[in-house]
Design a protein around this motif. Structure first.
Motif, PDB file in Angstrom:
ATOM      1  N   GLN A  92     -28.451   6.722 -39.905  1.00 42.92           N
ATOM      2  CA  GLN A  92     -28.465   5.108 -39.556  1.00 42.92           C
ATOM      3  C   GLN A  92     -27.395   4.412 -41.166  1.00 42.92           C
ATOM      4  O   GLN A  92     -27.275   3.276 -40.944  1.00 42.92           O
ATOM      5  CB  GLN A  92     -29.630   4.641 -39.673  1.00 42.92           C
ATOM      6  CG  GLN A  92     -30.426   5.341 -38.339  1.00 42.92           C
ATOM      7  CD  GLN A  92     -31.427   5.235 -37.878  1.00 42.92           C
ATOM      8  OE1 GLN A  92     -32.626   5.449 -39.178  1.00 42.92           O
ATOM      9  NE2 GLN A  92     -32.504   4.043 -36.845  1.00 42.92           N
ATOM     10  N   GLY A  93     -27.932   5.483 -42.322  1.00 42.94           N
ATOM     11  CA  GLY A  93     -26.947   5.139 -43.445  1.00 42.94           C
ATOM     12  C   GLY A  93     -26.267   6.464 -43.812  1.00 42.94           C
ATOM     13  O   GLY A  93     -26.512   7.332 -43.565  1.00 42.94           O
ATOM     14  N   ASP A 106     -20.047   3.309 -37.155  1.00 42.36           N
ATOM     15  CA  ASP A 106     -19.560   2.321 -38.449  1.00 42.36           C
ATOM     16  C   ASP A 106     -18.537   1.912 -39.022  1.00 42.36           C
ATOM     17  O   ASP A 106     -17.976   0.745 -39.421  1.00 42.36           O
ATOM     18  CB  ASP A 106     -19.852   3.334 -39.980  1.00 42.36           C
ATOM     19  CG  ASP A 106     -19.030   4.379 -39.742  1.00 42.36           C
ATOM     20  OD1 ASP A 106     -18.864   5.227 -38.847  1.00 42.36           O
ATOM     21  OD2 ASP A 106     -18.458   4.286 -40.918  1.00 42.36           O
ATOM     22  N   PRO A 125     -24.845   0.638 -36.444  1.00 36.89           N
ATOM     23  CA  PRO A 125     -25.569   0.311 -37.458  1.00 36.89           C
ATOM     24  C   PRO A 125     -26.212  -0.679 -37.688  1.00 36.89           C
ATOM     25  O   PRO A 125     -25.735  -1.867 -37.297  1.00 36.89           O
ATOM     26  CB  PRO A 125     -24.816   0.617 -39.047  1.00 36.89           C
ATOM     27  CG  PRO A 125     -23.770   1.635 -38.276  1.00 36.89           C
ATOM     28  CD  PRO A 125     -23.962   1.125 -36.861  1.00 36.89           C
ATOM     29  N   GLU A 157     -27.291  -2.313 -42.965  1.00 40.38           N
ATOM     30  CA  GLU A 157     -27.099  -0.340 -42.743  1.00 40.38           C
ATOM     31  C   GLU A 157     -24.987  -0.695 -43.263  1.00 40.38           C
ATOM     32  O   GLU A 157     -25.327   0.298 -43.897  1.00 40.38           O
ATOM     33  CB  GLU A 157     -27.345   0.133 -42.226  1.00 40.38           C
ATOM     34  CG  GLU A 157     -28.901   0.286 -41.724  1.00 40.38           C
ATOM     35  CD  GLU A 157     -29.186   0.529 -40.398  1.00 40.38           C
ATOM     36  OE1 GLU A 157     -30.442   1.001 -40.306  1.00 40.38           O
ATOM     37  OE2 GLU A 157     -28.702   0.869 -39.269  1.00 40.38           O
TER      38      GLU A 157
END
Length: 352
Positions: free
Chosen positions: A164-165, A236, A299, A303
């Motif tokens: 997620q990050g 992303d 995301p 994020e």
């Protein structure tokens, strides 16, 4: 006598038609892509061939060679373009970075927000800036004709967990190409870069030599990586998978002016085809990934901002270590800003 005369006329007509056809095919362009017929590169070449042959009224023929029939490596293919044994070649940034290292600017992460911005950048003067630089650095031998797409956007995918990050990438062994920029990115995000040749990636994922990669969904599904354990994708979209289409400059400049325009317009049609092809193919690819038990994470804006912040050292590294890096980075940032403003204005107008 009538039958004999008709026969003679038919033979003469056939001969004249054959001669006209031979005269019509003044030029043959040999084009190669080191991929297969399921790839966006092939889609683009088919569109290019169809356009050029028809728009030139048969004066130009285009021969397509897929795979390694004409050359085996990026360096060998570009040498073929320079010496005239190959007319057209498509490379990724990695495939041409030894000769033109600054084209890796498209691999810098999180600078372009979406397809509309990327396509605006790549249809504008930024590509002409890169063309001028490549001509200068190749001694006038290699001409950048256009930049399309080959696979959509790079996203992080792995065998271990939802990401997620940037903190979730910490410690993961991520496959990278044997080039410095992608390795710098992986390091900046806290993971461990592991250079692996593309043909060995399936086995490397399967055996745990690496635990993740950064690729587009069509490549992931085309290579059946879920069968090797790849089950998590984070959308992303950190870099646009640019396809650089090269042509021998002498070959291009020797064309009559009317055929130069045909070729340039053909590359424009090719570019549009490669913009569109990954969008269509990715629909089924994502469906198949989820159907096979895959997990897709999108995301949040916050994020994604955290990813970009973590990747900031890569921008400094690029400008400090890549030949002509500051020059191309400045041009790219300006082009992206202009494109983003243009797209935002168009969206605002369409929302009213």
């Amino acid at each position: 006598m009538l039958k004999t005369t008709l026969t003679a006329l038919m033979a003469a007509s056939i001969l004249m038609g054959s001669t006209a056809l031979t005269m019509a095919q003044e030029i043959t362009l040999r084009a190669t892509a080191q991929s297969n017929e399921n790839d966006e590169d092939y889609d683009g070449l088919v569109v290019f061939k169809n356009y050029v042959e028809n728009a030139s009224n048969g004066r130009v023929a285009v021969e397509i060679f897929m795979g390694t029939q004409l050359c085996a490596t990026g360096e060998e293919c570009l040498q073929g373009v320079a010496d005239g044994s190959i007319d057209i070649y498509i490379s990724t940034s990695g495939g041409a970075s030894n000769l033109f290292p600054y084209i890796q600017v498209l691999d810098l992460p999180y600078l372009m927000s979406d397809d509309r911005v990327a396509e605006a950048v790549l249809t504008g003067d930024f590509v002409r800036t890169m063309r001028d630089m490549a001509l200068e650095d190749s001694g006038g031998a290699i001409r950048l004709m256009t930049v399309g797409n080959t696979g959509g956007w790079r996203n992080f995918a792995n065998t271990e967990r939802v990401v997620q990050g940037p903190g979730d990438l910490a410690g993961l062994k991520l496959r990278s190409v044997p080039a410095e920029l992608p390795q710098e990115l992986v390091t900046a995000l806290g993971a461990s870069p592991t250079p692996i040749p593309w043909p060995e990636l399936f086995t490397s994922l399967q055996t745990g030599v690496v635990e993740g990669t950064a690729n587009g969904i069509t490549d992931i599904m085309g290579m059946k990586f879920p069968e090797a354990g790849l089950q998590y994708i984070t959308l992303d979209g950190h870099s646009y998978m640019g396809a650089f289409w090269w042509m021998g400059n002498e070959r291009f400049m020797d064309l009559p002016d009317d055929l130069k325009q045909v070729v340039v317009d053909g590359f424009s049609a090719l570019q549009q085809a490669t913009f569109a092809s990954p969008k269509r193919k990715s629909i089924q690819a994502y469906e198949d990934f989820v159907a096979g038990g895959g997990n897709i994470y999108v995301p949040t804006p916050e994020e994604k901002a955290a990813f970009k912040e973590a990747a900031a050292p890569v921008f400094e590294w690029f400008q400090a270590n890549v030949t002509r890096g500051p020059e191309i980075f400045e041009a790219f940032e300006a082009a992206v800003a202009d494109a983003q403003a243009e797209v935002d204005a168009a969206r605002a107008a369409d929302l009213n």
